[in-house]
Design a protein around this motif. Structure first.
Motif, PDB file in Angstrom:
ATOM      1  N   SER A 106      87.026  18.131  88.813  1.00  0.00           N
ATOM      2  CA  SER A 106      85.821  18.097  89.651  1.00  0.00           C
ATOM      3  C   SER A 106      85.441  19.497  90.110  1.00  0.00           C
ATOM      4  O   SER A 106      84.290  19.913  89.967  1.00  0.00           O
ATOM      5  N   ILE A 113      78.970  18.512  84.800  1.00  0.00           N
ATOM      6  CA  ILE A 113      79.002  17.054  84.665  1.00  0.00           C
ATOM      7  C   ILE A 113      77.697  16.475  85.193  1.00  0.00           C
ATOM      8  O   ILE A 113      77.127  15.564  84.590  1.00  0.00           O
ATOM      9  N   GLY A 114      77.204  17.018  86.288  1.00  0.00           N
ATOM     10  CA  GLY A 114      75.936  16.562  86.862  1.00  0.00           C
ATOM     11  C   GLY A 114      74.759  16.734  85.917  1.00  0.00           C
ATOM     12  O   GLY A 114      73.778  15.984  85.997  1.00  0.00           O
ATOM     13  N   ARG A 115      74.844  17.697  85.020  1.00  0.00           N
ATOM     14  CA  ARG A 115      73.779  17.913  84.029  1.00  0.00           C
ATOM     15  C   ARG A 115      74.155  17.327  82.667  1.00  0.00           C
ATOM     16  O   ARG A 115      73.436  17.508  81.697  1.00  0.00           O
ATOM     17  N   THR A 117      75.819  14.276  79.893  1.00  0.00           N
ATOM     18  CA  THR A 117      75.346  13.021  79.310  1.00  0.00           C
ATOM     19  C   THR A 117      75.696  11.847  80.206  1.00  0.00           C
ATOM     20  O   THR A 117      76.571  11.929  81.070  1.00  0.00           O
ATOM     21  N   ASP A 118      75.014  10.726  79.975  1.00  0.00           N
ATOM     22  CA  ASP A 118      75.324   9.513  80.727  1.00  0.00           C
ATOM     23  C   ASP A 118      76.773   9.093  80.519  1.00  0.00           C
ATOM     24  O   ASP A 118      77.431   8.631  81.449  1.00  0.00           O
ATOM     25  N   THR A 120      79.380  10.993  79.972  1.00  0.00           N
ATOM     26  CA  THR A 120      80.250  11.851  80.767  1.00  0.00           C
ATOM     27  C   THR A 120      80.142  11.480  82.244  1.00  0.00           C
ATOM     28  O   THR A 120      81.156  11.399  82.947  1.00  0.00           O
ATOM     29  N   LYS A 121      78.941  11.228  82.721  1.00  0.00           N
ATOM     30  CA  LYS A 121      78.765  10.825  84.119  1.00  0.00           C
ATOM     31  C   LYS A 121      79.451   9.498  84.402  1.00  0.00           C
ATOM     32  O   LYS A 121      80.064   9.322  85.461  1.00  0.00           O
ATOM     33  N   ARG A 122      79.371   8.546  83.473  1.00  0.00           N
ATOM     34  CA  ARG A 122      80.058   7.254  83.663  1.00  0.00           C
ATOM     35  C   ARG A 122      81.572   7.449  83.699  1.00  0.00           C
ATOM     36  O   ARG A 122      82.258   6.881  84.545  1.00  0.00           O
ATOM     37  N   TYR A 124      83.170  10.108  84.521  1.00  0.00           N
ATOM     38  CA  TYR A 124      83.485  10.801  85.771  1.00  0.00           C
ATOM     39  C   TYR A 124      83.442   9.829  86.955  1.00  0.00           C
ATOM     40  O   TYR A 124      84.356   9.805  87.782  1.00  0.00           O
ATOM     41  N   THR A 125      82.393   9.048  87.028  1.00  0.00           N
ATOM     42  CA  THR A 125      82.239   8.095  88.131  1.00  0.00           C
ATOM     43  C   THR A 125      83.417   7.123  88.191  1.00  0.00           C
ATOM     44  O   THR A 125      83.994   6.899  89.264  1.00  0.00           O
TER      45      THR A 125
END
Length: 192
Positions: A106, A113-115, A117-118, A120-122, A124-125
Motif C-alpha cells: 500500500s 493502484i488508484g490509477r 485497472t479494475d 488491480t483495484k479489486r 487490492y480492495t
C-alpha cells in the motif's frame, strides 16, 4: 522436446509473482517493464505469456499476493489489542520505512493502484478488507463489524505516515514523523 510438469509451471509462476511483488514496490508499476520483471525471476520475456495474459494481470496477482503475505504476518502477531499495537510499531519502524522492496504494498504502490485497472483495484480492495477485518476482530472480538471503520482509518493513517516519512530528505524529521505516527495511531486505538 521435454515438457515441464504442472508443479514446475506453478513454481515458476510463483517465482514470477514473488519477484514482481518486490520489483513493483521498489520501482513502481509504471517503472517496472516486463523485461525487468522476468529477469528478476531468472526468466526470459518469452516465458511471460505462458503464465500471464498481460502485465496488468501480473500486477493484480502480485498486489493480491503481497497483501496476502502482509495479512499472514499480521496473523502471527500477538492476539488482541496488544497484537495491533505491535503491528503499528513494526509498520512505522525505521526498518520498514527503509526497506521498500520487502515492505507494505500500500505505502509503495497506492497512487499507482488508484490509477490502475479494475482487476488491480479489486485485488487490492479484497486484500485490504481482509486485513482490516482481521484487525477489527482483534480490536472488538464481539462486534468486529463496528470496528471496521476505525480499522480502515488506522490503516490510512499508517500508510500516509509511512509515505510521508519516506518522502522527506531530512532523516531526523522523517524519524520524528514515524514516532508521531505511532503516538497518533495508539491514541486512535485508545479512543474506544
Amino acid at each position: 522436446m521435454a515438457r515441464y510438469g504442472k508443479e514446475h509451471k506453478e513454481a515458476t509462476r510463483r517465482r514470477i509473482v514473488e519477484a514482481a511483488g518486490r520489483r513493483l514496490k521498489r520501482d513502481g508499476i509504471d517503472g517496472s517493464g516486463l523485461a525487468a520483471l522476468m529477469a528478476d525471476a531468472g526468466l526470459t520475456n518469452g516465458a511471460f505469456y505462458a503464465h500471464f495474459p498481460s502485465k496488468e494481470h501480473l500486477v493484480a496477482t502480485a498486489v493480491a499476493d503481497q497483501l496476502h503475505e502482509q495479512r499472514e504476518r499480521y496473523l502471527a502477531a500477538a492476539p488482541g489489542r496488544a497484537g495491533v499495537e505491535q503491528m503499528v510499531r513494526e509498520y512505522l519502524s525505521v526498518e520498514h520505512r527503509d526497506d521498500v522492496e520487502h515492505g507494505c504494498p500500500s505505502a509503495a504502490l497506492l497512487d499507482e493502484i488508484g490509477r490502475g485497472t479494475d482487476a488491480t483495484k479489486r485485488a487490492y480492495t479484497e486484500g485490504v478488507l481482509a486485513i482490516a477485518d482481521d484487525i477489527a476482530a482483534r480490536l472488538q472480538p464481539d462486534d468486529p463489524v463496528s470496528a471496521r471503520g476505525k480499522t480502515l482509518g488506522l490503516f490510512a493513517m499508517l500508510i500516509g505516515t509511512l509515505q510521508l516519512s519516506r518522502a522527506l530528505a531530512n532523516r531526523r524529521l522523517a524519524d520524528e514523523i514515524l514516532e508521531q505516527g505511532i503516538q497518533s495511531a495508539l491514541a486512535l486505538l485508545a479512543g474506544d
